[in-house]
Design a protein around this motif. Structure first.
Motif, PDB file in Angstrom:
ATOM      1  N   VAL A  61       6.507  14.570  -8.682  1.00  0.00           N
ATOM      2  CA  VAL A  61       7.009  13.283  -8.188  1.00  0.00           C
ATOM      3  C   VAL A  61       8.516  13.389  -7.993  1.00  0.00           C
ATOM      4  CG1 VAL A  61       7.392  10.856  -8.757  1.00  0.00           C
ATOM      5  CG2 VAL A  61       5.164  11.887  -9.186  1.00  0.00           C
ATOM      6  N   ASN A  66       7.358   4.449  -3.349  1.00  0.00           N
ATOM      7  CA  ASN A  66       6.738   5.443  -4.223  1.00  0.00           C
ATOM      8  C   ASN A  66       6.929   5.075  -5.694  1.00  0.00           C
ATOM      9  OD1 ASN A  66       5.254   7.845  -4.493  1.00  0.00           O
ATOM     10  ND2 ASN A  66       7.101   9.043  -4.830  1.00  0.00           N
ATOM     11  N   GLN A  85       0.488  10.535  -4.618  1.00  0.00           N
ATOM     12  CA  GLN A  85       1.479  11.505  -4.161  1.00  0.00           C
ATOM     13  C   GLN A  85       0.978  12.296  -2.959  1.00  0.00           C
ATOM     14  OE1 GLN A  85       4.707  11.321  -5.362  1.00  0.00           O
ATOM     15  NE2 GLN A  85       3.561   9.555  -6.130  1.00  0.00           N
TER      16      GLN A  85
END
Length: 267
Positions: free
Chosen positions: A110, A158, A210
């Motif tokens: 990430v 995100n 992701q």
């Protein structure tokens, strides 16, 4: 090699060099990312970077592909652990150790995706600050937004998505903001089958997120590289670069970054 091609080579090589330099910085050293960005002018003036030509955009895209593939591998592995847990009272310590490793690796990837977004947004910021001909280009993004603001929106989305996933499992974002916090959280969750399953499900969902987010990031990078290449082929760009050289632009102090983008999982 034509003047246009040579200029294109240097700028695309510089773009990927900065992106890869900042992207390689780990969250623990996030403070050095801005330092790497401020070396932009020196990077652009380094003739040795011409060797990266033709591979610049490809290198960044390969980095994104690797992140996506690793997320998919982790997702598949977590699915196996979930199946194992359904057939046993609790995962044994040696297996749970692998779960912890996979989930911590997921946290790392990430960060890597956020780093690519951060560095590419910085590149767009610097070009906007230096060249009016770049500012005048149409980006084909919604409302003709800049790539910098679009990367920032990607990064915010995100982070928000991950935070929502964690919250749904009664976890806080800062519990997965660092390796130490992640390990502490997972140790607590390992004490029961319910806790183990919760950790596996959260990891599975974040991994899936992701994979989707990397696809979006890949599209942004591709658009940016295409637009930058188009800009470098314009006559006005040659004039801007010549003017910059006359003003000893490349030895000047680089501007500060936008300040809006921070690398890593910042909540």
């Amino acid at each position: 090699m034509s003047h246009h091609c040579s200029t294109l080579n240097k700028w695309l090589a510089g773009l990927v060099a900065v992106a890869l330099t900042i992207g390689a910085v780990t969250p623990a050293h996030a403070g050095t990312a801005t330092g790497a960005a401020t070396e932009w002018t020196q990077v652009l003036n380094n003739g040795e970077l011409i060797s990266l030509v033709g591979k610049s955009g490809e290198q960044i895209q390969n980095q994104i592909t690797q992140i996506s593939q690793l997320a998919e591998q982790i997702q598949n592995q977590l699915r196996i652990y979930e199946n194992m847990l359904q057939n046993t009272a609790q995962l044994p310590n040696h297996v749970w150790g692998q779960v912890e490793s996979d989930l911590n690796q997921l946290r790392n990837i990430v960060d890597q995706g956020q780093s690519v977004s951060f560095s590419m947004g910085n590149a767009d910021d610097v070009l906007h600050q230096r060249f009016q001909s770049y500012v005048d280009l149409k980006t084909n993004l919604p409302s003709n937004e800049t790539f910098s603001t679009t990367y920032q929106a990607w990064s915010d989305t995100n982070r928000d998505t991950i935070a929502s996933t964690l919250k749904a499992a009664s976890l806080t974002a800062d519990q997965f903001d660092s390796e130490e916090g992640t390990m502490d959280s997972l140790r607590g969750m390992s004490e029961s089958a319910d806790g183990q399953m919760k950790a596996l499900q959260v990891g599975h969902e974040i991994a899936a997120q992701q994979i989707a987010q990397m696809q979006k990031l890949r599209g942004l990078v591709s658009q940016q590289m295409t637009m930058t290449g188009t800009w470098l082929q314009t006559e006005q760009t040659d004039k801007d670069l010549a003017q910059a050289r006359r003003e000893k632009f490349f030895s000047a102090t680089a501007p500060s970054t936008s300040g809006g983008q921070k690398m890593g999982i910042e909540w």
